[in-house]
Design a protein around this motif. Structure first.
Motif, PDB file in Angstrom:
ATOM      1  N   LYS A  95     -12.120 -12.731   3.560  1.00 22.43           N
ATOM      2  CA  LYS A  95     -12.843 -11.454   3.434  1.00 22.43           C
ATOM      3  C   LYS A  95     -12.751 -10.604   4.698  1.00 22.43           C
ATOM      4  O   LYS A  95     -13.569  -9.726   4.934  1.00 22.43           O
ATOM      5  CB  LYS A  95     -14.313 -11.664   3.053  1.00 22.43           C
ATOM      6  N   LYS A  96     -11.749 -10.845   5.539  1.00 22.03           N
ATOM      7  CA  LYS A  96     -11.488  -9.982   6.686  1.00 22.03           C
ATOM      8  C   LYS A  96     -10.654  -8.812   6.192  1.00 22.03           C
ATOM      9  O   LYS A  96      -9.773  -8.976   5.355  1.00 22.03           O
ATOM     10  CB  LYS A  96     -10.755 -10.746   7.782  1.00 22.03           C
ATOM     11  N   VAL A  97     -10.929  -7.614   6.729  1.00 20.60           N
ATOM     12  CA  VAL A  97     -10.291  -6.393   6.241  1.00 20.60           C
ATOM     13  C   VAL A  97      -9.136  -5.976   7.146  1.00 20.60           C
ATOM     14  O   VAL A  97      -9.305  -5.841   8.357  1.00 20.60           O
ATOM     15  CB  VAL A  97     -11.312  -5.242   6.148  1.00 20.60           C
ATOM     16  N   THR A  98      -7.975  -5.752   6.521  1.00 21.09           N
ATOM     17  CA  THR A  98      -6.818  -5.161   7.187  1.00 21.09           C
ATOM     18  C   THR A  98      -6.717  -3.721   6.715  1.00 21.09           C
ATOM     19  O   THR A  98      -6.672  -3.459   5.512  1.00 21.09           O
ATOM     20  CB  THR A  98      -5.515  -5.909   6.821  1.00 21.09           C
ATOM     21  N   LEU A  99      -6.718  -2.785   7.641  1.00 16.63           N
ATOM     22  CA  LEU A  99      -6.655  -1.362   7.291  1.00 16.63           C
ATOM     23  C   LEU A  99      -5.331  -0.998   6.634  1.00 16.63           C
ATOM     24  O   LEU A  99      -4.278  -1.551   6.987  1.00 16.63           O
ATOM     25  CB  LEU A  99      -6.837  -0.503   8.541  1.00 16.63           C
ATOM     26  N   ILE A 100      -5.383  -0.052   5.711  1.00 16.56           N
ATOM     27  CA  ILE A 100      -4.171   0.510   5.126  1.00 16.56           C
ATOM     28  C   ILE A 100      -3.767   1.693   6.000  1.00 16.56           C
ATOM     29  O   ILE A 100      -4.570   2.611   6.222  1.00 16.56           O
ATOM     30  CB  ILE A 100      -4.409   0.954   3.675  1.00 16.56           C
ATOM     31  N   THR A 101      -2.554   1.636   6.516  1.00 15.81           N
ATOM     32  CA  THR A 101      -2.089   2.658   7.452  1.00 15.81           C
ATOM     33  C   THR A 101      -0.714   3.165   7.042  1.00 15.81           C
ATOM     34  O   THR A 101       0.090   2.419   6.486  1.00 15.81           O
ATOM     35  CB  THR A 101      -2.003   2.100   8.887  1.00 15.81           C
ATOM     36  N   PRO A 102      -0.422   4.440   7.336  1.00 18.98           N
ATOM     37  CA  PRO A 102       0.935   4.944   7.091  1.00 18.98           C
ATOM     38  C   PRO A 102       1.932   4.195   7.988  1.00 18.98           C
ATOM     39  O   PRO A 102       1.592   3.808   9.102  1.00 18.98           O
ATOM     40  CB  PRO A 102       0.864   6.419   7.495  1.00 18.98           C
ATOM     41  N   THR A 103       3.158   4.012   7.499  1.00 20.68           N
ATOM     42  CA  THR A 103       4.171   3.326   8.304  1.00 20.68           C
ATOM     43  C   THR A 103       4.835   4.265   9.303  1.00 20.68           C
ATOM     44  O   THR A 103       5.467   3.813  10.247  1.00 20.68           O
ATOM     45  CB  THR A 103       5.257   2.696   7.410  1.00 20.68           C
ATOM     46  N   MET A 104       4.681   5.575   9.092  1.00 19.45           N
ATOM     47  CA  MET A 104       5.180   6.589  10.030  1.00 19.45           C
ATOM     48  C   MET A 104       4.055   7.590  10.279  1.00 19.45           C
ATOM     49  O   MET A 104       3.194   7.763   9.435  1.00 19.45           O
ATOM     50  CB  MET A 104       6.377   7.335   9.434  1.00 19.45           C
ATOM     51  N   LYS A 105       4.118   8.245  11.435  1.00 20.69           N
ATOM     52  CA  LYS A 105       3.114   9.268  11.725  1.00 20.69           C
ATOM     53  C   LYS A 105       3.231  10.391  10.701  1.00 20.69           C
ATOM     54  O   LYS A 105       4.324  10.832  10.377  1.00 20.69           O
ATOM     55  CB  LYS A 105       3.295   9.816  13.136  1.00 20.69           C
ATOM     56  N   ILE A 106       2.080  10.819  10.191  1.00 19.38           N
ATOM     57  CA  ILE A 106       2.025  11.868   9.181  1.00 19.38           C
ATOM     58  C   ILE A 106       0.910  12.837   9.547  1.00 19.38           C
ATOM     59  O   ILE A 106      -0.018  12.470  10.280  1.00 19.38           O
ATOM     60  CB  ILE A 106       1.818  11.262   7.776  1.00 19.38           C
ATOM     61  N   LYS A 107       1.009  14.049   9.075  1.00 21.24           N
ATOM     62  CA  LYS A 107      -0.014  15.066   9.365  1.00 21.24           C
ATOM     63  C   LYS A 107      -1.374  14.593   8.851  1.00 21.24           C
ATOM     64  O   LYS A 107      -1.496  14.120   7.719  1.00 21.24           O
ATOM     65  CB  LYS A 107       0.381  16.383   8.698  1.00 21.24           C
ATOM     66  N   ASN A 108      -2.393  14.741   9.695  1.00 23.99           N
ATOM     67  CA  ASN A 108      -3.758  14.426   9.275  1.00 23.99           C
ATOM     68  C   ASN A 108      -4.142  15.299   8.091  1.00 23.99           C
ATOM     69  O   ASN A 108      -3.862  16.490   8.078  1.00 23.99           O
ATOM     70  CB  ASN A 108      -4.746  14.642  10.414  1.00 23.99           C
ATOM     71  N   GLY A 109      -4.764  14.681   7.092  1.00 24.61           N
ATOM     72  CA  GLY A 109      -5.173  15.397   5.903  1.00 24.61           C
ATOM     73  C   GLY A 109      -4.161  15.326   4.781  1.00 24.61           C
ATOM     74  O   GLY A 109      -4.412  15.819   3.682  1.00 24.61           O
ATOM     75  N   SER A 110      -3.005  14.683   5.018  1.00 24.43           N
ATOM     76  CA  SER A 110      -2.012  14.538   3.952  1.00 24.43           C
ATOM     77  C   SER A 110      -2.606  13.702   2.827  1.00 24.43           C
ATOM     78  O   SER A 110      -3.277  12.699   3.063  1.00 24.43           O
ATOM     79  CB  SER A 110      -0.743  13.868   4.476  1.00 24.43           C
ATOM     80  N   ARG A 111      -2.334  14.132   1.592  1.00 22.23           N
ATOM     81  CA  ARG A 111      -2.912  13.479   0.431  1.00 22.23           C
ATOM     82  C   ARG A 111      -1.977  12.400  -0.122  1.00 22.23           C
ATOM     83  O   ARG A 111      -0.773  12.623  -0.222  1.00 22.23           O
ATOM     84  CB  ARG A 111      -3.218  14.508  -0.656  1.00 22.23           C
ATOM     85  N   LEU A 112      -2.563  11.273  -0.495  1.00 21.62           N
ATOM     86  CA  LEU A 112      -1.812  10.223  -1.160  1.00 21.62           C
ATOM     87  C   LEU A 112      -1.400  10.736  -2.531  1.00 21.62           C
ATOM     88  O   LEU A 112      -2.194  11.312  -3.259  1.00 21.62           O
ATOM     89  CB  LEU A 112      -2.691   8.978  -1.327  1.00 21.62           C
TER      90      LEU A 112
END
Length: 113
Positions: A95-112
């Protein structure tokens, strides 16, 4: 077990955006160990969140890290704090959490999408 099936329209209602963590502090009033995060979502502005990610992340690991979060949930009070978004992560067997992160830098606010 898979959750009940949803429609495409249901999925489109969930607004998941990229953001960069700009500040982190301990959250001693939380029932379970957590951090208080301030996240920059670009044109959407700054949002705050409580995240139970203390098992795998130190404060210094998080500042400057890009993450994904749901930004259109209603605010939720957690102890004396109002969380404005839900930071997304994956649970391991313990139950330890690994964050979901983009693999490359992307503009803040980009929508999935």
């Amino acid at each position: 077990m898979i959750s009940p099936e949803i429609s495409w329209t249901d999925f489109e209602k969930i607004d998941i955006r990229s953001g960069t963590v700009i500040s982190v502090s301990d959250f001693p009033k939380a029932k379970r160990p957590a951090y208080l995060l301030t996240i920059d979502f670009g044109d959407l502005g700054l949002k705050k969140s409580s995240a139970q990610i203390t098992d795998l992340y130190k404060i210094d690991d998080l500042v400057g890290k890009q993450i994904l979060a749901v930004v259109n949930f209603p605010k939720k009070q957690i102890a004396n704090f109002m969380s404005e978004c839900l930071v997304l992560g994956l649970f391991d067997e313990e139950k330890k959490v690994t964050l979901i992160t983009p693999t490359m830098k992307i503009k803040n606010g980009s929508r999935l999408g």
